[in-house]
Motif scaffolding. Sequence first.
Motif, PDB file in Angstrom:
ATOM      1  N   ARG A 233       0.360  -4.779   5.479  1.00  0.00           N
ATOM      2  CA  ARG A 233      -0.548  -3.645   5.261  1.00  0.00           C
ATOM      3  C   ARG A 233       0.163  -2.314   5.492  1.00  0.00           C
ATOM      4  O   ARG A 233      -0.107  -1.326   4.801  1.00  0.00           O
ATOM      5  CB  ARG A 233      -1.776  -3.777   6.176  1.00  0.00           C
TER       6      ARG A 233
ATOM      7  N   TYR B  17       0.811  -1.216   0.000  1.00  0.00           N
ATOM      8  CA  TYR B  17       0.000   0.000   0.000  1.00  0.00           C
ATOM      9  C   TYR B  17       0.844   1.265   0.000  1.00  0.00           C
ATOM     10  O   TYR B  17       0.305   2.361   0.138  1.00  0.00           O
ATOM     11  CB  TYR B  17      -0.914  -0.002   1.227  1.00  0.00           C
TER      12      TYR B  17
ATOM     13  N   ASN C 253      -6.577   2.477   1.715  1.00  0.00           N
ATOM     14  CA  ASN C 253      -6.926   1.164   1.178  1.00  0.00           C
ATOM     15  C   ASN C 253      -7.048   1.210  -0.339  1.00  0.00           C
ATOM     16  O   ASN C 253      -6.509   0.365  -1.048  1.00  0.00           O
ATOM     17  CB  ASN C 253      -8.245   0.672   1.777  1.00  0.00           C
TER      18      ASN C 253
ATOM     19  N   THR D 159      -1.216   5.370   4.569  1.00  0.00           N
ATOM     20  CA  THR D 159      -1.567   4.878   3.240  1.00  0.00           C
ATOM     21  C   THR D 159      -3.030   4.442   3.191  1.00  0.00           C
ATOM     22  O   THR D 159      -3.536   3.811   4.117  1.00  0.00           O
ATOM     23  CB  THR D 159      -0.672   3.694   2.850  1.00  0.00           C
TER      24      THR D 159
ATOM     25  N   GLY E   2      -1.832   3.193  -1.988  1.00  0.00           N
ATOM     26  CA  GLY E   2      -2.985   2.314  -1.860  1.00  0.00           C
ATOM     27  C   GLY E   2      -2.684   0.941  -2.418  1.00  0.00           C
ATOM     28  O   GLY E   2      -1.545   0.619  -2.762  1.00  0.00           O
ATOM     29  N   LYS E   3      -3.676   0.111  -2.516  1.00  0.00           N
ATOM     30  CA  LYS E   3      -3.498  -1.308  -2.794  1.00  0.00           C
ATOM     31  C   LYS E   3      -2.891  -1.585  -4.172  1.00  0.00           C
ATOM     32  O   LYS E   3      -3.460  -1.244  -5.203  1.00  0.00           O
ATOM     33  CB  LYS E   3      -4.843  -2.031  -2.672  1.00  0.00           C
TER      34      LYS E   3
END
Length: 402
Positions: free
Chosen positions: A312, A118, A126, A124, A141-142
Amino acid sequence: MKKFCILFLIGVMISSIANSQDADTVAYEANKINDFSILPLPAIAYNPANGWMFGVAAASSWFMGDPVSTHQSNLVFNFLYTTKKQWIISSKSNVFLADDQWNLIGDWRYFITSQPTYGLGSSTPNDLEFIQIGQENVLNGKQQMDFSLIRFYETILRRIGTSKFYLGLGYHLDIHQKIESFIDEPIDFDADFSHDFYNQTLGFPIDRYTLSGISINGIMENRDVAASPYERNYAMISYKINPEFLGSNKSSSTLLLDYRHYFNLSKTRKRHLIATWAYANFLVSGDLPYMNLPSLGWDMFGRSGRGYSQGRFRGENMVYTEMEYRFPLQKNKDLFGGTVFLNAASFNSKTTGEKLMNKINPGYGLGLRVLINKEKRTTITADYGFGQKGNSGFYLNINESF
């Protein structure tokens, strides 16, 4: 669907206990000094990063000396395939020689895996967006990553006299290769992946890199049983040096701090306790490749950060803390137990200028414990954790989280 999965797993665990508890007791009586035995069994596990995992797992606990003066040794081996098309092969060991004179700690892994990243820091998002750094647009992000990992960590420590303290050296090798970053949906603007931008800025390759180093370690081992403690405490300090002449792409050094304390709440029910954990990992000098930066869920047993998926949050430095209340669910028996937990983590990012403790990401949750072998304290753990911004996850493992 989540309720069904939890109920199904509880049923599986109860069935397993009914079929194997007597055999475990017999095995423990036969498992005397230096009597090492290991039995591979079908395995099922789950966490947000890997999904459902199926394969073979083997675990063993034994004594290398008199149980009165020697801690119980443990070995866990996994050979798993996941619903996310990953291969997870690992061996993790904590071995105490006779009278605790030596402590050998091993962490060996071979992963063919994938994982979202991320970006760096604690802020950061999602969902995918981009930020401007200098003249460059960088995705935040992702973002998905495929990679393989070869890990060989082995630490040898010598006890200092008759104390609880150990000093020793370790060797640590990480090889990340076949790295590929991608996103599931096309975007209508030009931007670099977080991983690629960070590595290229600091002069690292983006498809393969190596971190190889030696560590100087100090440990205080004061837990009653290392795998599932009921009381006392544990501390570790590890300073690792990763020079280029040992194979690292660039020289660097890191400092790892780990402290755990167990407050027993009942003299007659040792399983009734509060467990606390403080963990910090700092980049002291030089630069690390992206996937070697301190990250949530990448501690030895992957237990930090329940409520979020592994990886994450990531940054040059991290601090983490957790508190867990553990309690029996039966008045006079120890078969079933429960837990509630609360954790918090913070990361910095030199890339974005975010400082450590600027933002803290909390997690919380509850879990079920099934004690399948009282003597060895072998425990099946099933937890559900919640994080911020809709993050959550179910975690099925063996033995306590810390």
